[in-house]
Design a protein around this motif. Structure first.
Motif, PDB file in Angstrom:
ATOM      1  N   THR A   1       0.603  -1.151  -0.134  1.00 10.72           N
ATOM      2  CA  THR A   1      -0.058  -0.011   0.058  1.00 10.72           C
ATOM      3  C   THR A   1       0.869   1.265   0.119  1.00 10.72           C
ATOM      4  O   THR A   1       0.628   2.185  -0.648  1.00 10.72           O
ATOM      5  CB  THR A   1      -0.996  -0.121   1.469  1.00 10.72           C
ATOM      6  N   VAL A   2       2.027   1.209   0.803  1.00 13.53           N
ATOM      7  CA  VAL A   2       2.908   2.276   0.758  1.00 13.53           C
ATOM      8  C   VAL A   2       3.578   2.673  -0.365  1.00 13.53           C
ATOM      9  O   VAL A   2       3.736   3.487  -1.261  1.00 13.53           O
ATOM     10  CB  VAL A   2       4.189   2.120   2.063  1.00 13.53           C
ATOM     11  N   THR A   3       3.798   1.417  -0.960  1.00 16.29           N
ATOM     12  CA  THR A   3       4.360   1.391  -2.540  1.00 16.29           C
ATOM     13  C   THR A   3       3.593   2.125  -3.363  1.00 16.29           C
ATOM     14  O   THR A   3       4.108   2.817  -4.357  1.00 16.29           O
ATOM     15  CB  THR A   3       4.768   0.059  -2.978  1.00 16.29           C
TER      16      THR A   3
ATOM     17  N   ASN B   1       3.295   5.692  -3.030  1.00 19.21           N
ATOM     18  CA  ASN B   1       4.544   6.445  -3.821  1.00 19.21           C
ATOM     19  C   ASN B   1       4.316   6.527  -5.397  1.00 19.21           C
ATOM     20  O   ASN B   1       4.918   7.296  -5.939  1.00 19.21           O
ATOM     21  CB  ASN B   1       6.102   5.359  -3.485  1.00 19.21           C
TER      22      ASN B   1
ATOM     23  N   THR C   1       8.971   8.265   0.597  1.00 22.07           N
ATOM     24  CA  THR C   1       7.862   7.236   0.685  1.00 22.07           C
ATOM     25  C   THR C   1       8.341   5.733   0.296  1.00 22.07           C
ATOM     26  O   THR C   1       8.032   4.731   1.037  1.00 22.07           O
ATOM     27  CB  THR C   1       6.754   7.452  -0.232  1.00 22.07           C
TER      28      THR C   1
ATOM     29  N   LEU D   1       9.942   4.333   3.103  1.00 20.69           N
ATOM     30  CA  LEU D   1       9.154   3.960   3.925  1.00 20.69           C
ATOM     31  C   LEU D   1       8.453   2.455   3.991  1.00 20.69           C
ATOM     32  O   LEU D   1       8.335   1.794   4.824  1.00 20.69           O
ATOM     33  CB  LEU D   1       7.772   4.866   4.323  1.00 20.69           C
ATOM     34  N   ASP D   2       8.271   2.164   2.657  1.00 16.80           N
ATOM     35  CA  ASP D   2       7.648   0.867   2.134  1.00 16.80           C
ATOM     36  C   ASP D   2       8.716  -0.110   2.606  1.00 16.80           C
ATOM     37  O   ASP D   2       8.279  -1.521   3.095  1.00 16.80           O
ATOM     38  CB  ASP D   2       7.497   0.843   0.980  1.00 16.80           C
TER      39      ASP D   2
ATOM     40  N   VAL E   1       8.147  -0.595   6.371  1.00 17.77           N
ATOM     41  CA  VAL E   1       7.045  -1.138   6.623  1.00 17.77           C
ATOM     42  C   VAL E   1       7.271  -2.841   6.538  1.00 17.77           C
ATOM     43  O   VAL E   1       6.879  -3.896   7.131  1.00 17.77           O
ATOM     44  CB  VAL E   1       6.051  -0.612   6.045  1.00 17.77           C
TER      45      VAL E   1
END
Length: 228
Positions: A14-16, A19, A47, A50-51, A54
């Protein structure tokens, strides 16, 4: 059975995808506001980091690595090319003003970064199976240099376009680049956040500091990898 998207995507995925959205918006904004586009491009870099954080803190997915590679091509391949295209057309004029020959030249120069980014990603996914071997400069590094240089006051289109051509070739160069670890990413991330939030503060300290770090990594990264 269907794709079962909700079951097969992880939190890191989801973070990807966020991005990818940030990278896309940066490319769209570049046509009207290069300063904001550069800040969004750096936000996309944050971002992207961050992935990974995570993913290490939770269970990843089988599709995660491929999603990450595709997103990198969007955010750190296509968007920098669009950025360079806008820079060059603002300086030389678009195809209606310069003619087909110059317009084609501008398009080829501007699109070089995304083309080489696609090639590197495809070769990496197909031929590279070792986590220790990471040949070629990561496309995110060129995106960082481009955006921090612009925010730091380097605005000459020819200079920036020429640098991106060099970085394009570096993406398929026979040098292994290390993947920075958490002890390096965290302090750089703080300065990177400053470049996004307050790029003009303290004589543009944020973007200029990140630019110096990125250029040092570009020049010394392979040597660091071998020494390590």
């Amino acid at each position: 059975m269907g794709f079962e998207v909700s079951r097969r995507l992880s939190a890191a995925d989801t973070v990807t995808l966020v991005n990818a959205v940030v990278g896309f918006v940066a490319g769209a904004v570049a046509f009207t506001d290069l300063h904001l586009a550069a800040r969004l491009l750096l936000l996309s870099v944050i971002t992207d980091a961050l992935d990974g954080i995570v993913a290490r803190g939770s269970q990843g997915s089988a599709v995660g690595p491929l999603l990450d590679s595709i997103t990198d091509v969007v955010s750190f391949g296509a968007t920098p090319s669009l950025f360079v295209y806008v820079l060059l057309t603002r300086y030389f004029g678009d195809i209606t003003e310069t003619g087909i020959a110059v317009g084609l030249a501008i398009t080829l120069v501007a699109s070089a970064y995304v083309v080489f980014s696609i090639v590197r990603t495809a070769f990496y996914e197909t031929y590279i199976d070792s986590a220790d071997g990471r040949p070629g400069m990561p496309n995110s590094l060129g995106a960082i240099v481009l955006s921090t240089a612009y925010l730091g006051g380097v605005r000459q289109p020819v200079v920036l376009a020429g640098a991106m051509l060099v970085f394009s070739v570096a993406m398929i160069a026979p040098f292994d680049y290390p993947k920075p670890g958490p002890r390096h990413v965290t302090p750089v991330g703080v300065v990177l956040a400053m470049a996004v939030l307050v790029p003009d503060a303290l004589y543009r300290f944020g973007p200029r500091a990140v630019l110096v770090i990125a250029l040092l990594f570009f020049l010394a990264g392979p040597r660091y990898y071998w020494a390590d």
